[in-house]
Design a protein around this motif. Structure first.
Motif, PDB file in Angstrom:
ATOM      1  N   LEU A  53       0.850  -1.195   0.000  1.00  0.00           N
ATOM      2  CA  LEU A  53       0.000   0.000   0.000  1.00  0.00           C
ATOM      3  C   LEU A  53       0.881   1.238   0.000  1.00  0.00           C
ATOM      4  O   LEU A  53       1.913   1.270   0.672  1.00  0.00           O
ATOM      5  N   ARG A  54       0.435   2.239  -0.735  1.00  0.00           N
ATOM      6  CA  ARG A  54       1.071   3.561  -0.687  1.00  0.00           C
ATOM      7  C   ARG A  54      -0.023   4.589  -0.931  1.00  0.00           C
ATOM      8  O   ARG A  54      -0.729   4.532  -1.932  1.00  0.00           O
ATOM      9  N   ASN A  55      -0.157   5.501   0.017  1.00  0.00           N
ATOM     10  CA  ASN A  55      -1.064   6.633  -0.163  1.00  0.00           C
ATOM     11  C   ASN A  55      -0.430   7.841   0.512  1.00  0.00           C
ATOM     12  O   ASN A  55       0.721   7.777   0.938  1.00  0.00           O
ATOM     13  N   ALA A  56      -1.167   8.919   0.637  1.00  0.00           N
ATOM     14  CA  ALA A  56      -0.596  10.147   1.197  1.00  0.00           C
ATOM     15  C   ALA A  56      -0.198  10.007   2.661  1.00  0.00           C
ATOM     16  O   ALA A  56       0.636  10.772   3.144  1.00  0.00           O
ATOM     17  N   HIS A  57      -0.758   9.023   3.355  1.00  0.00           N
ATOM     18  CA  HIS A  57      -0.531   8.906   4.797  1.00  0.00           C
ATOM     19  C   HIS A  57       0.288   7.694   5.225  1.00  0.00           C
ATOM     20  O   HIS A  57       0.922   7.729   6.281  1.00  0.00           O
ATOM     21  N   PHE A  58       0.279   6.631   4.438  1.00  0.00           N
ATOM     22  CA  PHE A  58       0.932   5.385   4.842  1.00  0.00           C
ATOM     23  C   PHE A  58       1.627   4.699   3.676  1.00  0.00           C
ATOM     24  O   PHE A  58       1.170   4.770   2.540  1.00  0.00           O
TER      25      PHE A  58
ATOM     26  N   ARG B 141       4.262   5.907   8.595  1.00  0.00           N
ATOM     27  CA  ARG B 141       3.309   7.023   8.588  1.00  0.00           C
ATOM     28  C   ARG B 141       4.019   8.265   8.065  1.00  0.00           C
ATOM     29  O   ARG B 141       5.121   8.592   8.499  1.00  0.00           O
ATOM     30  N   SER B 142       3.385   8.953   7.124  1.00  0.00           N
ATOM     31  CA  SER B 142       3.964  10.172   6.578  1.00  0.00           C
ATOM     32  C   SER B 142       3.641  11.364   7.487  1.00  0.00           C
ATOM     33  O   SER B 142       2.887  11.245   8.444  1.00  0.00           O
ATOM     34  N   ALA B 143       4.159  12.512   7.131  1.00  0.00           N
ATOM     35  CA  ALA B 143       3.903  13.744   7.883  1.00  0.00           C
ATOM     36  C   ALA B 143       2.613  14.434   7.444  1.00  0.00           C
ATOM     37  O   ALA B 143       2.216  15.440   8.035  1.00  0.00           O
TER      38      ALA B 143
END
Length: 134
Positions: free
Chosen positions: A5-10, A25-27
Motif C-alpha cells: 500500500l502507498r497513499n498520502a498517509h501510509f 506514517r507520513s507527515a
C-alpha cells in the motif's frame, strides 16, 4: 521488499526474508475523522494480505503529526487494535518522548505489547531475534 500500500498517509511493505511488515506514517495531516477511518481501513486491508502469526510488525510513526484529541483517539482505537493484533511481535519507532508516552498508553488500553524506541536498529534486532526456549 514488496509494497502492499502507498497513499498520502501510509506506506505498507513486507519483507518475506526478515518476516517484517513495515507500516510507515507520513507527515501528511488528516483532513477529517472520516479520512482517518478510511486510510486506517486501507492499512488494515493491506495487512490482511499477510500471515500475521508468521510475521512481525514494525510501525514507523516518527513523521506523524502529533495528535491526541478525544475524537482522534476514539476514531483510531478500534482500527489501531485491528491493525496490530495477531503479529508475533510489534515494534514502534517514535521520534519524540511524547510519542513514546502515547504509544505506551495505547498498549495499556488495547492490551497488545509493543516495543517502543527511537532506535531503528534496536527495534529491528528485537523483531528478528530468535525467541529463547525455556
Amino acid at each position: 521488499m514488496v509494497e502492499l500500500l502507498r497513499n498520502a498517509h501510509f506506506i505498507v511493505t513486507v519483507d518475506r526474508t526478515t518476516k517484517i511488515v513495515r507500516v510507515t506514517r507520513s507527515a501528511e495531516p488528516f483532513d477529517s475523522i472520516e479520512q482517518i477511518q478510511q486510510e486506517c481501513l486501507a492499512v488494515t486491508d493491506a495487512l490482511a494480505m499477510v500471515d500475521r502469526s508468521a510475521m512481525s510488525l514494525f510501525l514507523d510513526i516518527r513523521a506523524a503529526p502529533g495528535r491526541n484529541d478525544p475524537r482522534f483517539e476514539e476514531a483510531t482505537l478500534r482500527l489501531r487494535t485491528a491493525a496490530v493484533r495477531g503479529f508475533g511481535r510489534v515494534a514502534v519507532l517514535v521520534g519524540t518522548s511524547a510519542g513514546a508516552l502515547q504509544v505506551r498508553r495505547h498498549s495499556r488500553e488495547d492490551g497488545i505489547d509493543r516495543m517502543i524506541s527511537d532506535s531503528e536498529d534496536e527495534l529491528l534486532a528485537y523483531l528478528t531475534a530468535v525467541p529463547r526456549r525455556r
